[in-house]
Design a protein around this motif. Structure first.
Motif, PDB file in Angstrom:
ATOM      1  N   VAL A  74       5.666  11.518  48.510  1.00 51.43           N
ATOM      2  CA  VAL A  74       7.106  11.710  48.441  1.00 51.43           C
ATOM      3  C   VAL A  74       7.555  12.360  49.745  1.00 51.43           C
ATOM      4  N   ILE A  75       8.489  11.709  50.406  1.00 49.19           N
ATOM      5  CA  ILE A  75       8.936  12.186  51.705  1.00 49.19           C
ATOM      6  C   ILE A  75      10.462  12.256  51.736  1.00 49.19           C
ATOM      7  N   PRO A  76      11.034  13.366  52.106  1.00 53.29           N
ATOM      8  CA  PRO A  76      12.484  13.422  52.309  1.00 53.29           C
ATOM      9  C   PRO A  76      12.887  12.584  53.522  1.00 53.29           C
ATOM     10  N   VAL A  77      13.921  11.763  53.373  1.00 51.59           N
ATOM     11  CA  VAL A  77      14.436  10.949  54.476  1.00 51.59           C
ATOM     12  C   VAL A  77      15.951  11.096  54.533  1.00 51.59           C
ATOM     13  N   PRO A  78      16.549  10.951  55.699  1.00 53.60           N
ATOM     14  CA  PRO A  78      17.986  11.217  55.829  1.00 53.60           C
ATOM     15  C   PRO A  78      18.883  10.108  55.305  1.00 53.60           C
ATOM     16  N   ASP A 157       3.887   0.186  47.040  1.00 50.62           N
ATOM     17  CA  ASP A 157       5.119   0.057  46.264  1.00 50.62           C
ATOM     18  C   ASP A 157       5.998   1.250  46.615  1.00 50.62           C
ATOM     19  N   ILE A 158       7.224   0.967  46.999  1.00 48.17           N
ATOM     20  CA  ILE A 158       8.097   1.999  47.535  1.00 48.17           C
ATOM     21  C   ILE A 158       9.410   2.034  46.770  1.00 48.17           C
ATOM     22  N   GLN A 159       9.880   3.229  46.461  1.00 44.12           N
ATOM     23  CA  GLN A 159      11.199   3.460  45.890  1.00 44.12           C
ATOM     24  C   GLN A 159      11.951   4.447  46.774  1.00 44.12           C
ATOM     25  N   ILE A 160      13.248   4.199  46.943  1.00 41.67           N
ATOM     26  CA  ILE A 160      14.109   5.139  47.639  1.00 41.67           C
ATOM     27  C   ILE A 160      15.022   5.769  46.596  1.00 41.67           C
ATOM     28  N   LEU A 161      14.941   7.087  46.454  1.00 42.36           N
ATOM     29  CA  LEU A 161      15.671   7.811  45.414  1.00 42.36           C
ATOM     30  C   LEU A 161      16.734   8.708  46.016  1.00 42.36           C
ATOM     31  N   SER A 162      17.815   8.887  45.240  1.00 38.24           N
ATOM     32  CA  SER A 162      18.748   9.981  45.507  1.00 38.24           C
ATOM     33  C   SER A 162      18.892  10.752  44.209  1.00 38.24           C
ATOM     34  N   ALA A 163      19.311  12.002  44.291  1.00 37.10           N
ATOM     35  CA  ALA A 163      19.380  12.849  43.103  1.00 37.10           C
ATOM     36  C   ALA A 163      20.563  13.791  43.218  1.00 37.10           C
ATOM     37  N   LEU A 169      15.658  15.543  39.209  1.00 34.92           N
ATOM     38  CA  LEU A 169      14.658  14.842  40.004  1.00 34.92           C
ATOM     39  C   LEU A 169      13.254  15.235  39.575  1.00 34.92           C
ATOM     40  N   ALA A 170      13.061  16.519  39.318  1.00 32.20           N
ATOM     41  CA  ALA A 170      11.752  16.988  38.873  1.00 32.20           C
ATOM     42  C   ALA A 170      11.374  16.352  37.539  1.00 32.20           C
ATOM     43  N   GLN A 171      12.325  16.280  36.600  1.00 25.61           N
ATOM     44  CA  GLN A 171      12.051  15.659  35.295  1.00 25.61           C
ATOM     45  C   GLN A 171      11.730  14.175  35.466  1.00 25.61           C
ATOM     46  N   ASP A 183       7.006  25.794  42.064  1.00 23.97           N
ATOM     47  CA  ASP A 183       7.939  25.989  43.178  1.00 23.97           C
ATOM     48  C   ASP A 183       8.419  24.698  43.815  1.00 23.97           C
ATOM     49  N   ALA A 184       7.955  23.541  43.332  1.00 25.79           N
ATOM     50  CA  ALA A 184       8.412  22.289  43.941  1.00 25.79           C
ATOM     51  C   ALA A 184       9.901  22.074  43.697  1.00 25.79           C
ATOM     52  N   GLU A 185      10.403  22.475  42.517  1.00 28.61           N
ATOM     53  CA  GLU A 185      11.805  22.223  42.175  1.00 28.61           C
ATOM     54  C   GLU A 185      12.754  22.901  43.145  1.00 28.61           C
ATOM     55  N   ALA A 186      12.435  24.125  43.511  1.00 26.12           N
ATOM     56  CA  ALA A 186      13.296  24.847  44.457  1.00 26.12           C
ATOM     57  C   ALA A 186      13.324  24.148  45.809  1.00 26.12           C
ATOM     58  N   THR A 187      12.181  23.673  46.253  1.00 28.12           N
ATOM     59  CA  THR A 187      12.133  22.992  47.544  1.00 28.12           C
ATOM     60  C   THR A 187      12.883  21.676  47.490  1.00 28.12           C
ATOM     61  N   LEU A 188      12.725  20.925  46.379  1.00 24.81           N
ATOM     62  CA  LEU A 188      13.485  19.691  46.219  1.00 24.81           C
ATOM     63  C   LEU A 188      14.986  19.973  46.259  1.00 24.81           C
ATOM     64  N   GLY A 189      15.386  21.064  45.620  1.00 27.40           N
ATOM     65  CA  GLY A 189      16.801  21.429  45.578  1.00 27.40           C
ATOM     66  C   GLY A 189      17.387  21.670  46.949  1.00 27.40           C
ATOM     67  N   SER A 190      16.618  22.282  47.826  1.00 31.45           N
ATOM     68  CA  SER A 190      17.130  22.544  49.172  1.00 31.45           C
ATOM     69  C   SER A 190      17.395  21.258  49.925  1.00 31.45           C
ATOM     70  N   TYR A 191      16.565  20.224  49.698  1.00 36.16           N
ATOM     71  CA  TYR A 191      16.812  18.933  50.336  1.00 36.16           C
ATOM     72  C   TYR A 191      18.014  18.222  49.721  1.00 36.16           C
ATOM     73  N   ILE A 192      18.165  18.315  48.385  1.00 37.27           N
ATOM     74  CA  ILE A 192      19.296  17.664  47.707  1.00 37.27           C
ATOM     75  C   ILE A 192      20.620  18.213  48.221  1.00 37.27           C
ATOM     76  N   LYS A 193      20.683  19.504  48.480  1.00 39.90           N
ATOM     77  CA  LYS A 193      21.903  20.119  49.026  1.00 39.90           C
ATOM     78  C   LYS A 193      22.281  19.513  50.369  1.00 39.90           C
ATOM     79  N   GLN A 194      21.305  18.982  51.073  1.00 43.59           N
ATOM     80  CA  GLN A 194      21.569  18.352  52.368  1.00 43.59           C
ATOM     81  C   GLN A 194      21.817  16.847  52.236  1.00 43.59           C
ATOM     82  N   ASN A 195      21.984  16.357  50.987  1.00 44.75           N
ATOM     83  CA  ASN A 195      22.214  14.943  50.712  1.00 44.75           C
ATOM     84  C   ASN A 195      21.049  14.076  51.181  1.00 44.75           C
TER      85      ASN A 195
END
Length: 460
Positions: A74-78, A157-163, A169-171, A183-195
């Motif tokens: 899982v990789i954050p992408v802009p 197999d690749i999926q591009i997700l937004s949340a 997203l964690a669920q 602690d993964a949820e908090a880190t995911l949240g910081s990326y979601i705030k950046q769209n």
């Protein structure tokens, strides 16, 4: 398309791998001996980044070892990536780039001091240079997760997700078989705030079998974004100790550097004892760790910065134009149809500047993603360490006497340099120097009386 997933999956241990799921130059006057490539490190991830204005191509080489059905990343992408923006390439290209930019060991051999060979000039030149479940789209919608796109690219197999929110997203990830660390949820949240979007990849076993390969090939993504950064925080959530990351920047403007952490040049150009030739891997790891500790673990180290045109000395041949194009260097084309220019023999302007950065990181020392900038600095730099073998011939001139008289001081300086670079005990270094190839006993001058009477003392 919603694929059946295994309950337990494993995130790749790449630098951007986010979630762990279970568990102008002077000619070189010597020759290149060895290189310190990424194979020295067990947790080494390699990422090549082509950057030109807002255009970015990221190539991620995974060092994952295990059952391929348990691989996931899982990789954050802009941005939302289209299928044609995702590619699979060959490991050999990244390996070549690694070898080409690796810190290297070089050696010189002193010449007969009676020829008054210019050691100082040589020294100055050296210093300068894995119960299956299916989650439907409606379930994803209820969690605020949107599957923006799905593709099969190569063996992935690749999926591009937004949340909309991190708990949704964690669920979704858990419902799809991903086991998240604490602690993964908090880190995911910081990326979601950046769209931020999320690039999720797993192995398509059927496609993988068709490749005939026993390993995973590097994944590449191409996009445009004003943000020039590399997400590393998800990779630290459940990391067991520090991770080693090697970043290879490819630009035409010059070096890349980090803006939110110090970028520090690795020590280079030092003369060290010749016995290190047989211990270069140990030397390099100790030296690098010593520099990390000096910077309190919070620096990014530059190991190489040079135009792809040439090197001095080269630890490997420069990359071909075709290899560079595969890594995203789109401007290597001619004006008549975009064909990649063949590499001509000898030095030539490739118009590609390569930077090698090395980071040893964890969540405490590197709490932020790496943010880079392109610079206009095209000065040359490489991690290079020099062995100088003493002359062991029978030279008897006055210059030879001065040369031999100065050797103990030179050897002691090399010992002190090695101790300062690595933190090794000086007495251990001296012992190895005395027991090894650096042990040097100068020839004793002939007794003066032999010149009077010869070997038989006049008795013959």
């Amino acid at each position: 398309m919603h694929r059946t997933l295994k309950k337990t999956l494993f995130a790749a241990a790449s630098a951007t791998a986010a979630i762990t799921l279970t568990g102008g130059a002077v000619a070189f006057c010597g020759f290149y001996v060895a290189k310190a490539d990424t194979k020295l490190f067990n947790k080494a991830s390699k990422v090549a980044i082509m950057r030109d204005n807002n255009r970015t191509v990221i190539t991620m080489a995974n060092d994952y070892q295990g059952d391929l059905k348990e691989f996931a990343m899982v990789i954050p992408v802009p941005v939302v990536l289209q299928e044609e923006q995702i590619h699979v390439t060959d490991n050999a290209i990244i390996d070549h780039l690694d070898a080409y930019t690796s810190p290297r060991l070089v050696e010189y051999f002193d010449e007969d001091p009676c020829t008054q060979y210019k050691y100082r000039e040589m020294a100055q030149n050296a210093s300068a240079i894995e119960e299956e479940i299916t989650v439907t789209g409606s379930r994803a919608d209820s969690l605020g997760v949107t599957i923006e796109a799905e593709y099969t690219v190569g063996e992935y197999d690749i999926q591009i997700l937004s949340a909309a929110q991190s708990d949704g997203l964690a669920q979704w990830l858990v419902a799809n078989g991903y086991k998240l660390p604490e602690d993964a949820e908090a880190t995911l949240g910081s990326y979601i705030k950046q769209n931020t979007k999320f690039f999720v990849a797993k192995v398509n076993l059927e496609e993988q079998a068709q490749t005939g390969l026993k390993y995973l090939r590097p994944l590449q993504i191409a996009f445009e974004s004003p943000k020039f950064q590399l997400p590393i925080r998800l990779g630290t959530v459940n990391a067991d100790g520090k991770q080693e990351l090697f970043v290879f920047g490819l630009t035409r403007s010059g070096r890349i550097e980090t803006t939110n952490y110090r970028t520090v040049n690795l020590p280079t150009g030092m003369d060290i004892p010749v016995y290190v030739k047989n211990e270069f891997g140990d030397f390099y790891k100790s030296m690098f760790q010593e520099q990390v500790e000096k910077e309190n673990g919070r620096a990014v180290f530059m190991e190489y910065a040079w135009n792809m045109n040439w090197c001095d000395p080269c630890a490997a041949d420069p990359l071909s134009a075709q290899e560079l194009r595969e890594l995203g260097v789109y401007w290597l084309e001619n004006g008549s149809g975009g064909a990649v220019q063949p590499r001509r023999p000898g030095p030539q302007a490739q118009d590609v500047y390569v930077t090698r950065l090395h980071v040893s990181y964890d969540a405490q020392t590197f709490p932020e993603d790496l943010v880079f900038k392109e610079t206009g600095d095209k000065s040359n730099f490489q991690g290079r360490y020099v062995l100088r073998h003493p002359y062991k011939g029978d030279a008897t001139c006055e210059a030879a006497e001065v040369y031999r008289a100065n050797l103990p001081e030179r050897f002691e300086k090399e010992a002190q340099t090695l101790a300062n670079l690595t933190g090794w005990e000086i007495e251990d270094i001296r012992k190895k120097m005395n027991d090894g190839s650096q042990n040097f006993s100068p020839p004793q001058p002939e007794p003066w009386w032999k010149r009077l009477w010869g070997d038989d003392g006049g008795k013959g």
